[in-house]
Design an enzyme around this catalytic site. Structure first.
Site, PDB file in Angstrom:
ATOM      1  N   GLU A  45       0.872  -1.183   0.000  1.00 25.96           N
ATOM      2  CA  GLU A  45       0.000   0.000   0.000  1.00 25.96           C
ATOM      3  C   GLU A  45       0.901   1.222   0.000  1.00 25.96           C
ATOM      4  O   GLU A  45       1.978   1.226   0.603  1.00 25.96           O
ATOM      5  CB  GLU A  45      -0.896   0.024   1.250  1.00 25.96           C
ATOM      6  CG  GLU A  45      -1.711   1.326   1.311  1.00 25.96           C
ATOM      7  CD  GLU A  45      -2.840   1.307   2.334  1.00 25.96           C
ATOM      8  OE1 GLU A  45      -2.749   0.548   3.304  1.00 25.96           O
ATOM      9  OE2 GLU A  45      -3.803   2.077   2.137  1.00 25.96           O
ATOM     10  N   ASN A 378     -12.162  -3.287   0.806  1.00 26.52           N
ATOM     11  CA  ASN A 378     -11.045  -3.496   1.742  1.00 26.52           C
ATOM     12  C   ASN A 378     -11.608  -3.813   3.119  1.00 26.52           C
ATOM     13  O   ASN A 378     -12.137  -4.899   3.314  1.00 26.52           O
ATOM     14  CB  ASN A 378     -10.126  -2.274   1.755  1.00 26.52           C
ATOM     15  CG  ASN A 378      -8.986  -2.423   2.742  1.00 26.52           C
ATOM     16  OD1 ASN A 378      -8.368  -3.481   2.809  1.00 26.52           O
ATOM     17  ND2 ASN A 378      -8.713  -1.409   3.542  1.00 26.52           N
ATOM     18  N   GLU A 379     -11.555  -2.867   4.031  1.00 23.00           N
ATOM     19  CA  GLU A 379     -12.101  -3.145   5.374  1.00 23.00           C
ATOM     20  C   GLU A 379     -13.512  -2.587   5.451  1.00 23.00           C
ATOM     21  O   GLU A 379     -13.735  -1.523   6.016  1.00 23.00           O
ATOM     22  CB  GLU A 379     -11.200  -2.522   6.433  1.00 23.00           C
ATOM     23  CG  GLU A 379      -9.901  -3.276   6.603  1.00 23.00           C
ATOM     24  CD  GLU A 379      -9.007  -2.713   7.687  1.00 23.00           C
ATOM     25  OE1 GLU A 379      -9.224  -1.561   8.128  1.00 23.00           O
ATOM     26  OE2 GLU A 379      -8.062  -3.420   8.082  1.00 23.00           O
TER      27      GLU A 379
HETATM   28  O1  AHR Z   1      -1.981  -1.338   6.716  1.00 22.41           O
HETATM   29  C1  AHR Z   1      -2.456  -0.099   7.124  1.00 22.41           C
HETATM   30  C2  AHR Z   1      -3.969  -0.033   7.099  1.00 22.41           C
HETATM   31  O2  AHR Z   1      -4.504  -0.920   8.022  1.00 22.41           O
HETATM   32  C3  AHR Z   1      -4.620  -0.431   5.807  1.00 22.41           C
HETATM   33  O3  AHR Z   1      -4.666   0.603   4.917  1.00 22.41           O
HETATM   34  C4  AHR Z   1      -5.995  -0.817   6.226  1.00 22.41           C
HETATM   35  O4  AHR Z   1      -6.555  -1.796   5.394  1.00 22.41           O
HETATM   36  C5  AHR Z   1      -5.821  -1.265   7.655  1.00 22.41           C
HETATM   37  O5  AHR Z   1      -6.702  -0.605   8.485  1.00 22.41           O
END
Ligand code: AHR
Length: 661
Positions: A45, A378-379
């Site tokens: 990321e 994602n989350e």
């Molecule tokens: O890895 C850092 C962050 O942690 C990511 O962007 C997210 O998916 C998680 O909350």
């Protein structure tokens, strides 16, 4: 007949003489299910200046003058103008430099790079710029200077070149400069020569010539090499939270990240403001490292590409899970679904039949990238997520039945959101469920059986442990103990390789001057880098993942740090390619532990084995830029007797025994 080790252990327990001995029964004659090739992977990321200022080779910050403050990262001096009718539609700004009008005054620009520009003496740097003489009144000479602004020497510039710009049409100019000095926080300075004419400059770029694999628009070599050295089975990109965006407009949009770099529009990076105590107002995404480059890197390091795309929900941490402006309604999702369908074409399609596939070919890769997985969301959490995900699944399944779809169980390792989403993911029939856990030491010590009782078999989604790391209580950095906890926990992944198809530690990269989140696997400044202890744990698992599971038990139970197991964790695999039995043992306790390997199915005799250990006497010790190899794996040859052998695992040690059968 009981094996000698078992008998000894039983005697030991009865007499108390060898009370510390633990008998591990390893059944080498019954090879279990296969370990997925994707098992140990990496998660990238653009956080901690991982892309711009990190893996991406570009050394110039704000090269297209598109940051909201257009000259952020630059010092402009003399007579200059900012213009916005440049040759690249999506990046229209450029700078016009005029003669200063005075013999002793200068016009030009100076770029500060990302926390400075790192120059290595004698290394070559490729400077490129798009330029023109708008008045078309002859040649204009621009001096290109590699500078050390902090030097006490006579001259700040240690290397100088020039470009001569002519004509009123935009053209790309290039020179290669050899650095005359090693400087970690240098600058790039451009100066009009005295009595000069007017010149327009756009997309000012500087790359080391020596990038990973020599690629155009390439990657920083040491960092990409560190990824290759992990031998990852899967490569997840481009995030993380940046996939979602703080709002939908700033979500990661892969279509903006492909095609000529000059025309990839800037995006905000949410990590510039996520933590006001680690605040980086100059953190943006140039998209120079985009989806083409991610696919290319996956191929180069031998990992399955795993893109994550928006499900039409912006970050729920920041916006909640109620429908409104921040999330897309189900009946408005088609453009987002198209992004997934078009991506599959970009990766796998026939250039003669599809324009996205043609773009891939035009960018230099006519052959497909062989994409097999997509993650959507994602989350995410709440009912809003399965509602949005459903039409994505329907359309992807219809057109691309072989693509595996990954859903998420939310941001937590357990609890309400997690318990709600897993059954929802089953109902929707996703292939894998992405789980995230950034947890403390206690959680890791207690989670050694996490996957033992997961539902498995036909129709059950597999697990993708997509983000995890031990965040030590009160010590959130890459200390040895965090890595040891991860190693212990990973025995559970390995033992349950029929349930867990892939796992990726997170985050991957961090610039020492620009991090927002730690711990991280790989750290760097502008010239140096080092691997954390957690990196080495990942590497040890990856290099020793074997091909098949083997049963390893103590008193009939998995060795997972449970009561009576004295802080021991263990798992075993067989490698059909090398005929090795590979046993991993982690002693998380503060005393050495005696262990007897009871190697069922191995012929009696002495075997030469490799013993690899990762150990530190100091739990809070770590690798650093100045001591990058303070804690690294050590390898030696030892003799192992079959069918039973006694070993001692030192306190706080990750040990791997590789015994050739
Ligand atoms: O890895 C850092 C962050 O942690 C990511 O962007 C997210 O998916 C998680 O909350």
């Amino acid at each position: 007949m009981k094996k000698l080790g078992t008998v000894l252990a039983a005697m030991a327990m009865a007499t108390g003489v060898y009370a510390q001995n633990h008998v591990f029964d390893v059944n080498t004659s019954k090879v279990g299910g296969s370990i997925p090739s994707t098992m140990y992977g990496i998660f990238f990321e653009d956080i901690n200046y991982a892309a711009d200022g990190g893996l991406y080779g570009e050394l110039v910050k704000n090269r297209s003058f598109e940051f909201p403050q257009n000259l952020m990262g630059w010092k402009a001096f003399g007579k200059y103008e900012l213009k916005n009718d440049g040759p690249f539609k999506k990046n229209p700004h450029y700078v016009r430099l005029h003669d200063s009008g005075h013999r002793d005054k200068f016009t030009g620009l100076e770029n500060e790079g990302f926390f400075g520009i790192g120059y290595q003496k004698n290394a070559e740097y490729r400077f490129t710029v798009w330029a023109r003489n708008p008045k078309d009144d002859g040649d204009v000479t621009v001096r290109v200077l590699l500078c050390d602004p902090n030097t006490m020497s006579e001259r700040q510039q240690f290397t100088e070149g020039k470009i001569v710009v002519s004509g009123k049409d935009w053209k790309k100019y290039e020179i290669v400069l050899k650095a005359g000095k090693t400087v970690d926080k240098g600058t790039l300075r451009l100066m009009l020569t005295r009595n000069s004419k007017t010149v327009d400059l756009e997309h000012v770029s500087l790359f080391p010539v020596d990038v990973y694999k020599g690629d155009a628009n390439g990657l920083r070599k040491d960092l990409a090499q560190a990824l290759e050295d992990l031998h990852p089975g899967v490569f997840r990109f481009p995030g993380g939270c940046i996939v979602e965006g703080t709002d939908l407009a700033t979500r990661y949009q892969w279509k903006n990240s492909v095609g000529p770099v000059e025309n990839r529009p800037l995006n905000e990076n949410r990590w510039h403001y996520t933590f006001d105590y680690r605040f980086f107002p100059d953190y943006y995404q140039s998209y120079g490292l985009g989806f083409y480059e991610y696919f290319r890197l996956s191929e180069q390091i031998g990992a399955e590409p795993l893109p994550v795309l928006s499900v039409g929900l912006s970050c729920e941490f920041q916006n909640g899970d109620k429908r409104g402006d921040m999330h897309v309604d189900v009946d408005q999702l088609q453009p987002y679904i198209d992004d997934v369908l078009d991506l599959i074409e970009f990766a796998n399609g026939d250039p003669a039949k599809n324009s996205w596939a043609k773009l891939r070919a035009d960018m230099g890769h006519p052959a497909p990238f062989n994409l097999k997985y997509v993650a959507i969301g994602n989350e995410q959490w709440g009912a809003i997520y399965p509602e949005n995900l459903k039409p994505f699944i329907e359309q992807v399944r219809k057109k691309y039945p072989n693509i595996k779809i990954i859903g998420t169980s939310g941001p937590d390792s357990e609890g309400g959101k997690f318990d709600y989403l897993w059954p929802e993911m089953r109902k929707l029939g996703v292939d894998l469920v992405d789980e995230h856990f950034y947890r403390n030491e206690e959680w890791f010590l207690k989670s050694g059986n996490r996957y033992d009782n997961y539902k498995r078999g036909k129709g059950q989604p597999k697990v993708f442990a997509g983000e995890y790391a031990c965040h030590g209580k009160g010590k959130k950095w890459n200390h040895f103990n965090a890595a040891l906890m991860e190693a212990a926990f990973m025995t559970d992944l390995e033992r349950n390789a029929d349930v867990v198809e892939m796992a990726t530690y997170a985050p991957l990269f961090a610039h020492v001057d620009g991090w927002q989140w730690r711990p991280d696997a790989i750290w760097y400044d502008n010239l140096r880098s080092f691997n954390s202890c957690s990196y080495y744990v990942q590497q040890l698992y990856s290099l020793n993942k074997g091909t098949n599971m083997l049963s390893l038990t103590m008193n009939g139970k998995p060795v997972a740090g449970n009561d009576g197991q004295d802080g021991l964790f263990a798992s075993a695999v067989f490698d059909k390619n090398t005929s090795e039995v590979i046993i991993k043992v982690i002693n998380t306790g503060d005393k050495a532990q005696g262990v007897t390997f009871n190697l069922k199915g191995m012929k009696k005799g002495d075997y030469s084995a490799q013993l690899v250990t990762l150990h530190s006497d100091n739990l809070t010790a770590e690798n650093t830029l100045d001591a990058p190899k303070a804690i690294v794996p050590q390898t030696k040859t030892v003799s192992v007797a079959a069918p039973t052998t006694d070993i001692s695992v030192p306190a706080r040690t990750f040990a791997i025994y590789k015994i050739k059968k």
